[in-house]
Design a protein around this motif. Structure first.
Motif, short mmCIF file in Angstrom:
data_model
loop_
_atom_site.label_atom_id
_atom_site.label_comp_id
_atom_site.label_asym_id
_atom_site.label_seq_id
_atom_site.Cartn_x
_atom_site.Cartn_y
_atom_site.Cartn_z
N UNK A 1 0.81 -1.22 0.00
CA UNK A 1 0.00 0.00 0.00
C UNK A 1 0.84 1.27 0.00
N UNK A 2 1.99 1.22 0.63
CA UNK A 2 2.87 2.38 0.64
C UNK A 2 3.40 2.68 -0.75
N UNK A 3 3.59 1.63 -1.54
CA UNK A 3 4.11 1.80 -2.88
C UNK A 3 3.06 1.76 -3.97
N UNK A 4 1.79 1.65 -3.58
CA UNK A 4 0.67 1.61 -4.55
C UNK A 4 0.88 0.54 -5.62
N UNK A 5 1.24 -0.64 -5.18
CA UNK A 5 1.54 -1.72 -6.11
C UNK A 5 0.91 -3.02 -5.65
N UNK A 6 0.36 -3.76 -6.60
CA UNK A 6 -0.14 -5.10 -6.33
C UNK A 6 0.68 -6.08 -7.17
#
Length: 116
Positions: free
Chosen positions: A74-79
């Motif tokens: 979530x901190x890096x906005x990545x899944x």
């Protein structure tokens, strides 16, 4: 505006592994679940995996359960989608999607080809 950019697809041998990434922007990433879909030539787009907003709950289609693992930063906005023990039938273009909203936002996808 919502933007999703998938990456990490490649040509891989059966039994191999691959890790896909989806970089998200334009919305509050941590407030939404995220999903992975795939589409093979001549076939309908198929749901593969989902992860909830917190990352605590994960769900998978029967065809990939036990082999694929979805995660998020979530901190890096990545899944991410970690794919292990890849099979020929996993060959498809893979897309990520914001879960549980009426409008589907699709990125360009990333191609995964499993071949000998």
């Amino acid at each position: 505006q919502v933007q999703l950019v998938e990456s990490g697809g490649d040509l891989v041998q059966p039994g191999g592994s691959l890790r896909l990434s989806c970089a998200a922007s334009g919305f509050v990433f941590s407030a939404f679940g995220m999903s992975w879909y795939r589409q093979a030539p001549g076939k309908e787009r198929e749901w593969v995996a989902r992860i909830d907003e917190t990352g605590r709950r994960r769900d998978y289609s029967d065809s990939v359960k036990g082999r694929f693992s979805i995660s998020r930063d979530n901190a890096g906005n990545t899944v991410y989608l970690q794919m292990n023990n890849l099979k020929l039938e996993d060959t498809a273009r893979y897309y990520c999607r914001v879960s549980r909203i009426s409008t589907s936002y699709w990125g360009p996808g990333t191609q995964v080809t499993v071949s000998s």
